[in-house]
Design a protein around this motif. Structure first.
Motif, PDB file in Angstrom:
ATOM      1  N   LEU A  15       0.827  -1.208   0.000  1.00  0.00           N
ATOM      2  CA  LEU A  15       0.000   0.000   0.000  1.00  0.00           C
ATOM      3  C   LEU A  15       0.864   1.262   0.000  1.00  0.00           C
ATOM      4  O   LEU A  15       0.528   2.236  -0.669  1.00  0.00           O
ATOM      5  CB  LEU A  15      -0.946  -0.001   1.208  1.00  0.00           C
ATOM      6  CG  LEU A  15      -2.100  -1.000   1.147  1.00  0.00           C
ATOM      7  CD1 LEU A  15      -2.814  -1.069   2.486  1.00  0.00           C
ATOM      8  CD2 LEU A  15      -3.075  -0.640   0.033  1.00  0.00           C
ATOM      9  N   GLU A  16       1.977   1.226   0.735  1.00  0.00           N
ATOM     10  CA  GLU A  16       2.870   2.380   0.752  1.00  0.00           C
ATOM     11  C   GLU A  16       3.439   2.669  -0.625  1.00  0.00           C
ATOM     12  O   GLU A  16       3.576   3.830  -1.009  1.00  0.00           O
ATOM     13  CB  GLU A  16       4.002   2.169   1.763  1.00  0.00           C
ATOM     14  CG  GLU A  16       3.591   2.481   3.178  1.00  0.00           C
ATOM     15  CD  GLU A  16       4.671   2.153   4.199  1.00  0.00           C
ATOM     16  OE1 GLU A  16       5.849   1.960   3.802  1.00  0.00           O
ATOM     17  OE2 GLU A  16       4.327   2.077   5.395  1.00  0.00           O
ATOM     18  N   THR A  17       3.760   1.611  -1.404  1.00  0.00           N
ATOM     19  CA  THR A  17       4.285   1.852  -2.743  1.00  0.00           C
ATOM     20  C   THR A  17       3.217   2.465  -3.648  1.00  0.00           C
ATOM     21  O   THR A  17       3.534   3.214  -4.560  1.00  0.00           O
ATOM     22  CB  THR A  17       4.816   0.561  -3.406  1.00  0.00           C
ATOM     23  OG1 THR A  17       3.727  -0.351  -3.599  1.00  0.00           O
ATOM     24  CG2 THR A  17       5.905  -0.090  -2.571  1.00  0.00           C
ATOM     25  N   ARG A  18       1.960   2.173  -3.382  1.00  0.00           N
ATOM     26  CA  ARG A  18       0.877   2.732  -4.199  1.00  0.00           C
ATOM     27  C   ARG A  18       0.546   4.160  -3.830  1.00  0.00           C
ATOM     28  O   ARG A  18       0.246   4.986  -4.678  1.00  0.00           O
ATOM     29  CB  ARG A  18      -0.396   1.901  -4.050  1.00  0.00           C
ATOM     30  CG  ARG A  18      -0.253   0.527  -4.638  1.00  0.00           C
ATOM     31  CD  ARG A  18      -1.571  -0.177  -4.583  1.00  0.00           C
ATOM     32  NE  ARG A  18      -1.396  -1.594  -4.856  1.00  0.00           N
ATOM     33  CZ  ARG A  18      -2.406  -2.432  -5.001  1.00  0.00           C
ATOM     34  NH1 ARG A  18      -3.642  -1.996  -4.886  1.00  0.00           N
ATOM     35  NH2 ARG A  18      -2.177  -3.698  -5.258  1.00  0.00           N
ATOM     36  N   PHE A  19       0.549   4.452  -2.535  1.00  0.00           N
ATOM     37  CA  PHE A  19       0.045   5.739  -2.059  1.00  0.00           C
ATOM     38  C   PHE A  19       1.119   6.617  -1.451  1.00  0.00           C
ATOM     39  O   PHE A  19       0.815   7.684  -0.945  1.00  0.00           O
ATOM     40  CB  PHE A  19      -1.071   5.517  -1.030  1.00  0.00           C
ATOM     41  CG  PHE A  19      -2.244   4.769  -1.578  1.00  0.00           C
ATOM     42  CD1 PHE A  19      -3.037   5.318  -2.579  1.00  0.00           C
ATOM     43  CD2 PHE A  19      -2.561   3.499  -1.102  1.00  0.00           C
ATOM     44  CE1 PHE A  19      -4.120   4.626  -3.096  1.00  0.00           C
ATOM     45  CE2 PHE A  19      -3.644   2.800  -1.615  1.00  0.00           C
ATOM     46  CZ  PHE A  19      -4.422   3.365  -2.607  1.00  0.00           C
ATOM     47  N   GLY A  20       2.366   6.186  -1.479  1.00  0.00           N
ATOM     48  CA  GLY A  20       3.387   6.925  -0.747  1.00  0.00           C
ATOM     49  C   GLY A  20       3.178   6.715   0.733  1.00  0.00           C
ATOM     50  O   GLY A  20       2.306   5.952   1.139  1.00  0.00           O
ATOM     51  N   THR A  21       3.953   7.395   1.563  1.00  0.00           N
ATOM     52  CA  THR A  21       3.834   7.160   2.999  1.00  0.00           C
ATOM     53  C   THR A  21       2.553   7.744   3.561  1.00  0.00           C
ATOM     54  O   THR A  21       2.066   7.304   4.574  1.00  0.00           O
ATOM     55  CB  THR A  21       5.051   7.735   3.758  1.00  0.00           C
ATOM     56  OG1 THR A  21       5.290   9.053   3.265  1.00  0.00           O
ATOM     57  CG2 THR A  21       6.275   6.869   3.557  1.00  0.00           C
TER      58      THR A  21
ATOM     59  N   GLY B  69      -1.470   8.741   2.766  1.00  0.00           N
ATOM     60  CA  GLY B  69      -2.629   8.697   1.897  1.00  0.00           C
ATOM     61  C   GLY B  69      -3.219  10.081   1.653  1.00  0.00           C
ATOM     62  O   GLY B  69      -3.879  10.310   0.657  1.00  0.00           O
ATOM     63  N   HIS B  70      -2.969  11.016   2.587  1.00  0.00           N
ATOM     64  CA  HIS B  70      -3.518  12.369   2.453  1.00  0.00           C
ATOM     65  C   HIS B  70      -2.915  13.097   1.251  1.00  0.00           C
ATOM     66  O   HIS B  70      -3.618  13.790   0.534  1.00  0.00           O
ATOM     67  CB  HIS B  70      -3.278  13.167   3.732  1.00  0.00           C
ATOM     68  CG  HIS B  70      -3.957  12.593   4.913  1.00  0.00           C
ATOM     69  ND1 HIS B  70      -5.328  12.574   5.056  1.00  0.00           N
ATOM     70  CD2 HIS B  70      -3.474  11.977   6.020  1.00  0.00           C
ATOM     71  CE1 HIS B  70      -5.650  11.992   6.197  1.00  0.00           C
ATOM     72  NE2 HIS B  70      -4.549  11.616   6.798  1.00  0.00           N
ATOM     73  N   GLU B  71      -1.610  12.921   1.027  1.00  0.00           N
ATOM     74  CA  GLU B  71      -0.968  13.565  -0.114  1.00  0.00           C
ATOM     75  C   GLU B  71      -1.580  13.076  -1.419  1.00  0.00           C
ATOM     76  O   GLU B  71      -1.845  13.844  -2.322  1.00  0.00           O
ATOM     77  CB  GLU B  71       0.542  13.262  -0.114  1.00  0.00           C
ATOM     78  CG  GLU B  71       1.295  13.898   1.017  1.00  0.00           C
ATOM     79  CD  GLU B  71       2.701  13.326   1.169  1.00  0.00           C
ATOM     80  OE1 GLU B  71       3.277  12.901   0.148  1.00  0.00           O
ATOM     81  OE2 GLU B  71       3.206  13.295   2.306  1.00  0.00           O
ATOM     82  N   GLU B  72      -1.826  11.751  -1.485  1.00  0.00           N
ATOM     83  CA  GLU B  72      -2.384  11.168  -2.700  1.00  0.00           C
ATOM     84  C   GLU B  72      -3.748  11.766  -2.986  1.00  0.00           C
ATOM     85  O   GLU B  72      -4.051  12.115  -4.111  1.00  0.00           O
ATOM     86  CB  GLU B  72      -2.463   9.644  -2.535  1.00  0.00           C
ATOM     87  CG  GLU B  72      -2.700   8.885  -3.829  1.00  0.00           C
ATOM     88  CD  GLU B  72      -4.179   8.685  -4.140  1.00  0.00           C
ATOM     89  OE1 GLU B  72      -4.505   8.503  -5.339  1.00  0.00           O
ATOM     90  OE2 GLU B  72      -5.009   8.719  -3.216  1.00  0.00           O
ATOM     91  N   LYS B  73      -4.560  11.909  -1.956  1.00  0.00           N
ATOM     92  CA  LYS B  73      -5.910  12.468  -2.118  1.00  0.00           C
ATOM     93  C   LYS B  73      -5.869  13.887  -2.663  1.00  0.00           C
ATOM     94  O   LYS B  73      -6.621  14.231  -3.563  1.00  0.00           O
ATOM     95  CB  LYS B  73      -6.643  12.450  -0.786  1.00  0.00           C
ATOM     96  CG  LYS B  73      -7.625  11.329  -0.665  1.00  0.00           C
ATOM     97  CD  LYS B  73      -8.558  11.526   0.506  1.00  0.00           C
ATOM     98  CE  LYS B  73      -9.486  10.337   0.632  1.00  0.00           C
ATOM     99  NZ  LYS B  73      -9.610   9.806   1.962  1.00  0.00           N
ATOM    100  N   SER B  74      -4.981  14.710  -2.121  1.00  0.00           N
ATOM    101  CA  SER B  74      -4.957  16.113  -2.528  1.00  0.00           C
ATOM    102  C   SER B  74      -4.406  16.302  -3.916  1.00  0.00           C
ATOM    103  O   SER B  74      -4.628  17.333  -4.551  1.00  0.00           O
ATOM    104  CB  SER B  74      -4.162  16.937  -1.506  1.00  0.00           C
ATOM    105  OG  SER B  74      -2.829  16.483  -1.471  1.00  0.00           O
ATOM    106  N   SER B  75      -3.694  15.302  -4.440  1.00  0.00           N
ATOM    107  CA  SER B  75      -3.120  15.430  -5.785  1.00  0.00           C
ATOM    108  C   SER B  75      -4.103  15.020  -6.883  1.00  0.00           C
ATOM    109  O   SER B  75      -3.819  15.151  -8.053  1.00  0.00           O
ATOM    110  CB  SER B  75      -1.848  14.590  -5.896  1.00  0.00           C
ATOM    111  OG  SER B  75      -2.171  13.210  -5.886  1.00  0.00           O
ATOM    112  N   ARG B  76      -5.283  14.484  -6.483  1.00  0.00           N
ATOM    113  CA  ARG B  76      -6.270  14.041  -7.471  1.00  0.00           C
ATOM    114  C   ARG B  76      -6.975  15.211  -8.148  1.00  0.00           C
ATOM    115  O   ARG B  76      -7.278  16.178  -7.509  1.00  0.00           O
ATOM    116  CB  ARG B  76      -7.319  13.134  -6.823  1.00  0.00           C
ATOM    117  CG  ARG B  76      -6.860  11.698  -6.822  1.00  0.00           C
ATOM    118  CD  ARG B  76      -7.999  10.803  -6.436  1.00  0.00           C
ATOM    119  NE  ARG B  76      -7.582   9.971  -5.284  1.00  0.00           N
ATOM    120  CZ  ARG B  76      -8.423   9.356  -4.480  1.00  0.00           C
ATOM    121  NH1 ARG B  76      -9.700   9.482  -4.626  1.00  0.00           N
ATOM    122  NH2 ARG B  76      -7.973   8.626  -3.509  1.00  0.00           N
TER     123      ARG B  76
END
Length: 89
Positions: free
Chosen positions: A74-80, A82-89
């Motif tokens: 999961l870390e490889t998918r979302f980085g360390t 999950g909040h960063e991934e959400k804001s980049s969408r």
């Protein structure tokens, strides 16, 4: 608790077919709980999610895997975070 330990032991003894059946059964119960219209809905969803995760963890152990294996995937998918991934969408 001991009853929990003996339940897990019985799942391992019956093998992957039984464990797979339980994971499928718990997944269906989780999906059904989302259709609940009572005021207990959130608690039911929590309860069924815990059941599903529990049986999934038994499945992983039966396959010689650990929770850490899944968490690092999961870390490889979302980085360390999950909040960063959400804001980049």
């Amino acid at each position: 608790s001991n009853s929990n330990e003996s339940y897990v032991k019985s799942l391992f003894n019956e093998g992957s077919t039984k464990i797979n059946e339980k994971v499928l059964e718990e997944a269906l119960e989780l999906l059904e709980s989302t259709s609940d219209t009572s005021e207990d809905k959130k608690q039911k969803v929590i309860h069924e999610t815990a059941d599903l995760w529990f049986h999934t963890m038994v499945l992983l152990e039966n396959e010689g895997l650990e929770l850490e294996d899944i968490l690092s995937e999961l870390e490889t998918r979302f980085g360390t975070s999950g909040h960063e991934e959400k804001s980049s969408r």
